[in-house]
Design a protein around this motif. Structure first.
Motif, mmCIF file in Angstrom:
data_model
loop_
_atom_site.group_PDB
_atom_site.id
_atom_site.type_symbol
_atom_site.label_atom_id
_atom_site.label_comp_id
_atom_site.label_asym_id
_atom_site.label_seq_id
_atom_site.Cartn_x
_atom_site.Cartn_y
_atom_site.Cartn_z
ATOM 1 N N PRO A 2 0.825 -1.211 0.000
ATOM 2 C CA PRO A 2 0.000 0.000 0.000
ATOM 3 C C PRO A 2 0.863 1.267 0.000
ATOM 4 O O PRO A 2 1.959 1.293 0.561
ATOM 5 N N ILE A 3 0.341 2.270 -0.639
ATOM 6 C CA ILE A 3 1.016 3.573 -0.669
ATOM 7 C C ILE A 3 0.396 4.421 0.425
ATOM 8 O O ILE A 3 -0.816 4.556 0.513
ATOM 9 N N GLU A 4 1.233 4.971 1.253
ATOM 10 C CA GLU A 4 0.714 5.804 2.330
ATOM 11 C C GLU A 4 1.573 7.041 2.484
ATOM 12 O O GLU A 4 2.750 7.063 2.147
ATOM 13 N N ILE A 5 0.942 8.084 2.972
ATOM 14 C CA ILE A 5 1.650 9.308 3.309
ATOM 15 C C ILE A 5 1.247 9.676 4.723
ATOM 16 O O ILE A 5 0.142 9.373 5.176
ATOM 17 N N LYS A 6 2.127 10.300 5.413
ATOM 18 C CA LYS A 6 1.838 10.742 6.768
ATOM 19 C C LYS A 6 1.536 12.235 6.727
ATOM 20 O O LYS A 6 2.274 13.020 6.133
ATOM 21 N N LYS A 23 2.615 11.141 -5.568
ATOM 22 C CA LYS A 23 3.272 9.860 -5.298
ATOM 23 C C LYS A 23 2.675 8.758 -6.166
ATOM 24 O O LYS A 23 3.393 7.934 -6.733
ATOM 25 N N LEU A 24 1.344 8.745 -6.278
ATOM 26 C CA LEU A 24 0.677 7.761 -7.131
ATOM 27 C C LEU A 24 1.099 7.925 -8.584
ATOM 28 O O LEU A 24 1.324 6.942 -9.292
ATOM 29 N N ASP A 25 1.210 9.163 -9.036
ATOM 30 C CA ASP A 25 1.600 9.426 -10.415
ATOM 31 C C ASP A 25 3.037 8.986 -10.673
ATOM 32 O O ASP A 25 3.338 8.382 -11.705
#
Length: 65
Positions: A2-6, A23-25
């Motif tokens: 999974p992609i996550e950002i804080k 980030k997704l791009d």
């Protein structure tokens, strides 16, 4: 994975969403999802890839001279 950002302290939510989209791009997730939205026949996929390769070759020839 999974992609996550804080979310940083005192960071607006819209800025965090913007960071997530970037980030997704960068990781190509959005492009991949759009490509897999519909089934693409193998011949169509090959034709598309050949078209992209020809375009890239034309650009290389134009700017390497």
């Amino acid at each position: 994975m999974p992609i996550e950002i804080k979310i940083r302290k005192n960071e607006p939510v819209d800025r965090a969403i913007r960071r997530l989209k970037k980030k997704l791009d960068r990781e190509g997730v959005i492009k991949d999802v759009r490509a897999k939205r519909y089934y693409e026949k193998p011949c169509e996929e090959r034709r598309r890839k050949e078209k992209v390769a020809a375009f890239n070759a034309m650009l290389r020839a134009r700017y390497n001279s």
